[in-house]
Write a protein that holds these residues in place. Sequence first.
Motif, PDB file in Angstrom:
ATOM      1  N   LYS A 940       1.629  -7.863  24.324  1.00 20.42           N
ATOM      2  CA  LYS A 940       0.680  -6.956  23.666  1.00 20.42           C
ATOM      3  C   LYS A 940       1.381  -5.749  23.048  1.00 20.42           C
ATOM      4  O   LYS A 940       0.770  -4.945  22.359  1.00 20.42           O
ATOM      5  CB  LYS A 940      -0.371  -6.484  24.682  1.00 20.42           C
ATOM      6  CG  LYS A 940      -1.279  -7.628  25.148  1.00 20.42           C
ATOM      7  CD  LYS A 940      -2.159  -7.209  26.313  1.00 20.42           C
ATOM      8  CE  LYS A 940      -2.953  -8.401  26.841  1.00 20.42           C
ATOM      9  NZ  LYS A 940      -3.688  -8.108  28.056  1.00 20.42           N
ATOM     10  N   GLN A 941       2.700  -5.577  23.339  1.00 16.84           N
ATOM     11  CA  GLN A 941       3.445  -4.442  22.803  1.00 16.84           C
ATOM     12  C   GLN A 941       3.866  -4.739  21.352  1.00 16.84           C
ATOM     13  O   GLN A 941       3.960  -5.905  20.958  1.00 16.84           O
ATOM     14  CB  GLN A 941       4.685  -4.162  23.662  1.00 16.84           C
ATOM     15  CG  GLN A 941       4.336  -3.640  25.045  1.00 16.84           C
ATOM     16  CD  GLN A 941       5.577  -3.462  25.908  1.00 16.84           C
ATOM     17  OE1 GLN A 941       6.694  -3.630  25.438  1.00 16.84           O
ATOM     18  NE2 GLN A 941       5.369  -3.131  27.171  1.00 16.84           N
ATOM     19  N   PRO A 942       4.143  -3.693  20.565  1.00 18.96           N
ATOM     20  CA  PRO A 942       4.551  -3.897  19.167  1.00 18.96           C
ATOM     21  C   PRO A 942       5.813  -4.766  19.090  1.00 18.96           C
ATOM     22  O   PRO A 942       6.703  -4.636  19.925  1.00 18.96           O
ATOM     23  CB  PRO A 942       4.840  -2.474  18.661  1.00 18.96           C
ATOM     24  CG  PRO A 942       4.123  -1.567  19.614  1.00 18.96           C
ATOM     25  CD  PRO A 942       4.028  -2.276  20.920  1.00 18.96           C
ATOM     26  N   GLU A 943       5.878  -5.630  18.089  1.00 14.10           N
ATOM     27  CA  GLU A 943       7.008  -6.516  17.827  1.00 14.10           C
ATOM     28  C   GLU A 943       7.299  -7.490  18.967  1.00 14.10           C
ATOM     29  O   GLU A 943       8.404  -8.010  19.109  1.00 14.10           O
ATOM     30  CB  GLU A 943       8.282  -5.703  17.504  1.00 14.10           C
ATOM     31  CG  GLU A 943       8.142  -4.839  16.259  1.00 14.10           C
ATOM     32  CD  GLU A 943       9.419  -4.060  15.983  1.00 14.10           C
ATOM     33  OE1 GLU A 943      10.468  -4.419  16.543  1.00 14.10           O
ATOM     34  OE2 GLU A 943       9.358  -3.103  15.204  1.00 14.10           O
ATOM     35  N   MET A 944       6.347  -7.709  19.840  1.00 10.92           N
ATOM     36  CA  MET A 944       6.545  -8.619  20.960  1.00 10.92           C
ATOM     37  C   MET A 944       5.522  -9.759  20.937  1.00 10.92           C
ATOM     38  O   MET A 944       5.289 -10.402  21.954  1.00 10.92           O
ATOM     39  CB  MET A 944       6.423  -7.855  22.304  1.00 10.92           C
ATOM     40  CG  MET A 944       7.597  -6.975  22.600  1.00 10.92           C
ATOM     41  SD  MET A 944       9.061  -7.959  22.975  1.00 10.92           S
ATOM     42  CE  MET A 944      10.263  -6.682  23.250  1.00 10.92           C
TER      43      MET A 944
END
Length: 960
Positions: A940-944
């Motif tokens: 759910k984290q950016p770029e993940m």
Amino acid sequence: SCFLRHARSRNYVSESEVCKLESVPLDFGDYHPLKPITVTESKTKKMNRKGSTSSTSSSSSSSMMDPLSSVLDGTDPLSLFAAAADPVTTTATMDSTRKKRDKDDSSAVGNDFEPWSSKRGEILARYTTTEKLSIVSGSFSRKATTTGSAVSEKVRTRLEELDDLEEGSQKELLNLTQQDYMNRIEELNQSLKDAWSSDQKVKALKIVIQCSKLLSDTTVIQFYPSKFVLITDILDTFGKLVYERILSMCVDNRVSLPDNFSPESVNDTAKETCLNWFFKIASIRELIPRFYVEAAILKCNKFLSKTGISECLPRLTSMIRGIGDPLVAVYARAYLCRVGMEVAPQLKESLNKNFFDFLLTFKQIHGDTVQNQLVVQCVEIPLYLTLYSPAIDWILQCIAYRAPEVLLTEMMERCKKLGNNALLLNSVMSAFRAEFIAARSMDFIGMIKECDESGFPKHLLFRSLGLNLALADPPENDRHQILNEAWKVITKLKNPQDYINCAEVWVEYTCRHFTKREVNTVLADVIKHMTPDRAFEDAYPQLQSIIQKVISYIYDFSLLFSVEKFLPFLDMFQKESVRVEVCKCIMESFIKHQQESTKDPVILNALLHVCKTMHDSVNALTLEDEKRMLAALINGFIKMVSFGRDFEQQLSFYVEARSMFCNLEPVLVQLIHSVNQLAMETRKVMKGNHSRKTAAFVRACVAFCFITIPSLSSIFTRLNLYLHSGQVALANQCLSQADAFFKAAVSLVPEVPKMISVDGKMRPSDAFLLEFLCNFFSTLLVVPDHPEQGVLFLVRGLLNVIQDYTWEDNSDDKVRIYTNVLHLLSAMTQEAYIYHVDKVDSNDTLYGGDSKFLAEINKLCETVIAQILDHLKTLGKEETLKRQSQLALYFFNTILAHGDLRNNKLNQLSVNLWNLAQKHGFADTKTMVKTLEYIKRRSKQPEMSHFTDLALRLPLQSRT
């Protein structure tokens, strides 16, 4: 092979921000967790009107309620109990309990009363003999008796048996050494117990009578006090056996008598048995055994009447008047006091009467009978008088126990009437409280001066006075005069042993009340008396005691070493073991009392000499514990030395210390740490910008460490110090020196043995090596490459060593190390490293992400991963499947943390490792579930977002 090409690009700053705990603004108001706790007071009112119930009202000092109070409705259980109790009854009960306790305190013997048992060993050690001793030994064979119906026949038989003992059924054992005699007495003690346990009560009584008779024999007079101790032990055993026997007869319906029973609660059988014992003893013809045996069972009078003991004590006191020999009589009085204090300490009148009787017969000591006996035995009067000391000291201790000060005044008057008898005066000073004696110090000095010198030596009196003054202070105005009067007598003593016994006591008084000038004078006098004919060799315990007293009062070491005669005094300790003990005492005192670091040259020179003495005592036979203790004391001293900003002087001190203490490894380790600290302090002062001078100084510090470390025997100590010193060198921009330390550490790894000693036990070294290498990798990240050595030369060297090291067959530590190497190589590919050393350019700056540099890292990575995967394949056998599962998951977590999983190959490798971890059912389900949850959270984290697809490809297998 694709791991490092696709290492995850890290932004350490943003990652750190994400990982921080979320901060939530709070409106505290009045509340704060560290604010003082509000106590809720519960008040309970009792209504006196009939039929009313007790109502409880709770009042609090604050509106804030704590959670525990709210649960209890404002009252806690203890408050309720206190409220429920009737205050009038409670007060009355407490008063009666207090009065009873006070009464008990006044009558019973407390912990402040020194028991006989503590004096026993001292008497046995002091009063010895080399002369031959004799002992009368009875033949204790049991005669066969006809079973008569009449009780009188039985009684007559028993009386005849007692007569037998008195009329010649005994033989005399002659020419016994002291040890033989003591062994024989111990045999009699055992015979007594054996006879008692086999129900031969008459035989037991015979043994006790026989032993008591020995107390009338004074043929080897100097052994008499020790004989008294040994034989009264048997009497005590007998008294205890008789008392417990009668007490056991009082058990009624399995309920034993309470401690404070009354005679009315004793049954007739027990009373009759008790009377029977007293009648048996009354039939003993000789005075001394009759007295001692009756005194031994004095406590049994409790079974017969309340006043039994108080009636018996005066009668027994009067019986002693019939004993002609004053020495035998005084010890009989001492035994009566001993028994009296045990069974009826409140009957002080009888004890006082006993002592005053002794005073009336005191002149017998100087009578013709005693003098003739002493001539026959070649015993001098002073020695003879010391035989009285234990008995008179004990009698006076019993009388003086919790006695008012007025009794001391009375005793002093009686001493004066007897012409200030020295023996008596000495015992008075030993018995009464030190405060009472100290307050009258000048009076006692006056009395001591008037004593007759021929009998009891005056120096012993001054010694007794000194012992009191060590415990209590005399009036301030008298202090100087007291010291002068005492020392006038002490310094005139010709016998070195007499002198040192006395001087040892008065040193404490001098240190306690006077300056270093007086202490120096006293020490000079001791040196003057003890140096001729090497008299000090026989007085080491006393000289040691003097040193301990001096350093316990003068613990400012600059003052102590300015006492001119202190170091010459130490020179008298010529025996090495004693000398080392004294040095240990001095160092313990220094470490305990020295609050601030010092550079005083007087202290440093003196203590270096003391430490050198301790160090030089170490040899091949010295125990490890002893070495550890000596090293700890020397290290304590080294840590306390500081020359402030004079760093060069500080380094010179460490160099000198290294040459002096080379045999104690912990001291060398401490010196290396101290020198490293010195280098870092220099860096701190220069704020990291070294001048030419400080750079040279720091290199000197580094050189000190580099040449000292190889002399250490412990391999892990060397490894850790190479690493630590290399970090210090790096921090001070000494790059070539840092490389030398790290190379030395790498070359030392192959020498690590399979087993090492830890706290005296052999342990596998793998875990220690793994820990060291992980620390080493963390340092290698910031170490810049040498321009002439090629890319990552230290990492390559270390990997070669790890590859060649012989690991245990059942160990996976090699793979765990390789996995940690991947962490290091991943960190090395980042554009900016996670940490740096100030003013040292690491490889991220030197190479600036150069493709050739990254290609070299990738080659290393290929080799490492190949090694890990090969090892995982070798664990495919049934007995190693669990290890395979654990390692697969460990490697999976490494890829998860450091790899870029957007790469298909890496993604597939991670899925394969996940499946391998679960394949044979050895994976921990909880761990797998939590790992999967973590991956889903990360997605759910950016770029993940690619983690979402990964999570779908990672199945959870049930353990079947």
